[in-house]
Design an enzyme around this catalytic site. Sequence first.
Site, PDB file in Angstrom:
ATOM      1  CB  SER A  48     -36.003  30.859 -91.992  1.00 29.73           C
ATOM      2  OG  SER A  48     -34.770  30.626 -91.167  1.00 29.73           O
ATOM      3  CE  LYS A  71     -34.882  32.268 -87.940  1.00 33.08           C
ATOM      4  NZ  LYS A  71     -33.871  31.718 -88.781  1.00 33.08           N
ATOM      5  CB  SER A  87     -31.884  30.994 -92.142  1.00 30.08           C
ATOM      6  OG  SER A  87     -33.008  29.979 -92.862  1.00 30.08           O
TER       7      SER A  87
HETATM    8  N1  GLN Z   1     -33.904  27.942 -96.589  1.00 28.30           N
HETATM    9  C1  GLN Z   1     -33.089  26.719 -96.200  1.00 28.30           C
HETATM   10  C2  GLN Z   1     -34.032  25.729 -95.695  1.00 28.30           C
HETATM   11  O1  GLN Z   1     -35.274  25.933 -96.146  1.00 28.30           O
HETATM   12  C3  GLN Z   1     -32.383  27.202 -94.930  1.00 28.30           C
HETATM   13  C4  GLN Z   1     -33.082  27.521 -93.722  1.00 28.30           C
HETATM   14  C5  GLN Z   1     -32.258  28.087 -92.507  1.00 28.30           C
HETATM   15  O2  GLN Z   1     -31.046  28.205 -92.761  1.00 28.30           O
HETATM   16  N2  GLN Z   1     -32.802  27.864 -91.455  1.00 28.30           N
HETATM   17  O3  GLN Z   1     -33.900  24.624 -95.085  1.00 28.30           O
END
Ligand code: GLN
Length: 494
Positions: free
Chosen positions: A150, A75, A174
């Site tokens: 994400s 990532k 994410s």
């Molecule tokens: N969807 C969650 C957010 O927008 C989690 C994101 C993540 O785990 N990086 O914060």
Amino acid sequence: MTPRDLPALTVGELQEVLRRREVSPQEALVALHERITEVDPEIGAYLSLDLEAALRMAETADLDLPLGGVPIAIKDNINVAGQPCTCASRMLRDYRSPYDATVITKLKKAGAIPFGKTNLDEFAMGSSTENSSVRTTLNPWDFSRVAGGSSGGSAAAVSANTAFAALGTDTGGSVRQPASLTGVVGMKPTYGRVSRFGLTAFASSLDQVGPLTKNVRDCALIMNALSGADPQDSTSLPVPVPDHTAQLGRDIRGLRLGVAKEHATTGIDPQVQRLVRAATDHFAALGAEIVGISLPHTDYSVAAYYVLATAEASANLARFDGVRYGYRADGPVGLLDHYERTRAEGFGREVKRRIILGTYVLSSGYYEAYYSRAQKIRELIRRDFARVFEQVDAVISPASPVPAFKTGERDSDPLQMYLADIFTIPANLTGICGLSIPCGFAESPDGVPLPVGLQLLGPALDEARLLQIAYAYERTTEWHRQRPPLSARKEFAA
Ligand code: GLN
């Protein structure tokens, strides 16, 4: 085995053909690169690829190491020396990492070859990769839908066989949510199990790095490589690391799995509900005991998360001011103008929303009402789980309340988007471990099969047990073998 077949292999299978010298790591890389060139332009899982650098590493790959010669996608918020690390932000568009994150050092020590940086929501803020400043990663099962986020690029790549495995990061879901939406395995390790040194911080009390893989055994193999204390990360736990593969194949008879009554009420798609129920029955048939439990503070977790995560993000992102690195606005008139324009131009909409929200909840007049209160809720949720884990070995739930949604569908409605993480967020708030495994397919209104993920949550440092439970399910089901019919589509088009 022709080179065209190689990208479909799991990490375990690739290792076998590498060790038998049927293919070389270079051939595996070239085959993977070809597959990426063929299918990724449509999917958009990758932000950058450096085949030359990977081939150089392959030359000296030690195939006897646990991940010897295995390419792994990373990532793009994790630093890999010499590679871009953009966090899918304009702010870091031209940034290259001067050093390796500890997880990269560890992967390399285990013989793996980091190959390719994958797309994400800008600075990992989002659940669909629609917040990427570059493009949206599309779901390999249905190009009109998101791959989740994400870590959507990492999940889509594993799903589309354009990565053997990948690293993602999980601050509120994410890794698990995109794994669920694309039909792959994704684990969030216990807070402190894996070092975050070299990960671009989003919310430091919640962030963890975790693997996305084609099956449970691969997940265990990568957990072995990633885990362990790191002097560079004071939050990493100085505890011994077990062999995460050791319990795979062990019976789960008599293990207790909890189903929370609060999880049944939170707007779950009926198809998801049906599949998770079927998976629960499957566990019962394997001899697990299904126990009704209560997690009374579930409803407050999303709200608490969005106070704490934004507060921490507002502090962590203060470093992006255009002074020492990153984007810098042209011709500022004075220092304040420099800061303002650099940040206004460098950050995207969602990141700005989070910084503003986070600054607000930390401001002196509102600190008690929001930040302090959220911390208290966090503690209550932690106690809920502590109590539950006296009764059960793991908690079962959906990983995401819905299958992959259409691109654009929730883009203008951040609250709807935030609710995508209702089942995953509590693990981050409490520091426990969790994973998502494929448990079947929902059917979209257009008749397209959409993967659904089952989440298992376990007590802190109990990853090996979670993997044992997941493996018992996986080896008696076929869901994890399903791959999106991409090549068929391509051949048809050609
Ligand atoms: N969807 C969650 C957010 O927008 C989690 C994101 C993540 O785990 N990086 O914060």
